[in-house]
Design an enzyme around this catalytic site. Sequence first.
Site, mmCIF file in Angstrom:
data_model
loop_
_atom_site.group_PDB
_atom_site.id
_atom_site.type_symbol
_atom_site.label_atom_id
_atom_site.label_comp_id
_atom_site.label_asym_id
_atom_site.label_seq_id
_atom_site.Cartn_x
_atom_site.Cartn_y
_atom_site.Cartn_z
ATOM 1 N N LYS A 1 0.866 -1.185 0.000
ATOM 2 C CA LYS A 1 0.000 0.000 0.000
ATOM 3 C C LYS A 1 0.894 1.223 0.000
ATOM 4 O O LYS A 1 2.026 1.174 0.495
ATOM 5 C CB LYS A 1 -0.880 0.024 1.244
ATOM 6 C CG LYS A 1 -2.139 0.825 1.089
ATOM 7 C CD LYS A 1 -3.227 0.015 0.408
ATOM 8 C CE LYS A 1 -4.421 0.833 0.014
ATOM 9 N NZ LYS A 1 -5.533 -0.047 -0.397
ATOM 10 N N ASP B 194 -6.719 4.223 -4.915
ATOM 11 C CA ASP B 194 -7.472 4.100 -3.664
ATOM 12 C C ASP B 194 -8.126 5.473 -3.476
ATOM 13 O O ASP B 194 -8.276 6.215 -4.466
ATOM 14 C CB ASP B 194 -6.526 3.715 -2.506
ATOM 15 C CG ASP B 194 -7.260 3.205 -1.268
ATOM 16 O OD1 ASP B 194 -7.585 2.013 -1.218
ATOM 17 O OD2 ASP B 194 -7.527 4.003 -0.343
HETATM 18 N N1 GLU Z 1 -7.215 0.142 -3.276
HETATM 19 C C1 GLU Z 1 -7.927 -1.045 -3.620
HETATM 20 C C2 GLU Z 1 -7.996 -1.975 -2.422
HETATM 21 O O1 GLU Z 1 -8.099 -1.504 -1.298
HETATM 22 C C3 GLU Z 1 -7.411 -1.700 -4.896
HETATM 23 C C4 GLU Z 1 -5.973 -2.061 -4.917
HETATM 24 C C5 GLU Z 1 -5.474 -2.552 -6.284
HETATM 25 O O2 GLU Z 1 -6.231 -2.597 -7.221
HETATM 26 O O3 GLU Z 1 -4.289 -2.905 -6.336
HETATM 27 O O4 GLU Z 1 -8.015 -3.166 -2.521
#
Ligand code: GLU
Length: 449
Positions: free
Chosen positions: A125, A165
């Site tokens: 993340k 996100d």
């Molecule tokens: N931010 C999204 C999540 O919390 C997607 C992450 C992604 O597609 O890599 O899963």
Amino acid sequence: MPAKTVEDLLAILKQRDGHHPEFCQAVGEVIESLKVVFEQNAKYISVFEQLLEPERVIMFRVPWMNDKSEMCINRGFRIQYSSAIGPYKGGCRFHPSVNLSVLKFLGFEQILKNSLTTLPMGGGKGGSDFDPKGKTDREVMSFCQSFMTELQRHIGQFTDVPAGDIGVGGREIGYMFGQYKRLTNKFEGVLTGKKYNWGGSLIRPEATGYGAVYYLQEMMQDNQTEMKGKVVLVSGSGNVAQYACEKLIQLQAKCCSFSDSDGTIIEPEGFTVEGLAKIMDIKNNLRGRCQDYMNFSKTAKFYAGQRPWAVFEGHVDVIMPCATQNEVNGDEAKRVIAQGCKFVSEGANMPSNDDAIHAYHSSGVFYGPAKAANAGGVATSGLEMSQNSMRLQWSREKVDEELHNIMKKIFKQCKDTAEKYGKPKNYQFGANVAGFLKVADSMIDQGCV
Ligand code: GLU
């Protein structure tokens, strides 16, 4: 001394990260579920101890110029949390609330979520405390280019594949992708959530919201409940909330709310296709506020500074928190339960606090936790990676079908694991245990690395 008991794990967590409340909350919730696994096999305690620490935390300065030619500074992060089952994978969040605690909780959740998708993706993340709200396109571009100038040395299609996100959508991914390509001279699947013309996947924008509704459908079918006519409260108004609403309308449920940081808008009989299109235009094109919708509806009500669960009057069947962490507290959970709520499907990450989760379980509410219910987004990112590797793009129907099947498989893992451990219908328990075991066994196979 290595941890030998659950108490040891909790002591290490508190001592090392007690000042990171969201991280402790996310990890503590999983430890609670894993107690029975640890009792049956103590080797998993030391594996979990490793998971208390990210593999790598990168923090950096992001200097950028605003439209007044002033130099601004933000803090950039990437948490490369676990590569046990694949390259680091997870979104970037741009929001003033972003800090190490928030990103470590999100990175930790992402490990188990990605594991549940059945696809080979590790957990990561990233993001920044940059606030895109009120910034011009030029300012957002300047920030994104600077952010990527540092990030590019840490990522790659086989290393770490960021995505969007909160505060990071197609526009931001575009600016970051452009800068990555310029710096590395490589057109590769280094980011997901790309637009279709330059390597994105159809259905990726819809995937988290659609997936959370598919998960809700599975929970309903498992508990002999029809979707048609159900009253659903949705929070948030970004792409997760929007596409959850779209799928709910298609399935003839009533989606009665949206919200943003200014307040909640309630449409008592449910948003129509036209009403949803208005919300999408306000949010995605005009970059406006939920309240602006009041100019188009005679039936809607706006509640300044409130969340849907605190203000909706009448019967409720389902809540779908799709905004952010800790947006449903114990009192709000009890309020909607008293109004009839029987199902929760979480589109946001960790939207229900511990008291709310306790209220769900003690009232027999069927609870679809974030790491399972909202995994459709990252799963479709995984499908985008596959398409990039194959150098082709699938049709909408094909991606949607794959997404739907993945959500069914995720639900089945949650259900079967809960039953296996004598906790039928506790999908939260099932998600935590099934997600963890795949990662833990992979870590054991790969040795002390
Ligand atoms: N931010 C999204 C999540 O919390 C997607 C992450 C992604 O597609 O890599 O899963």
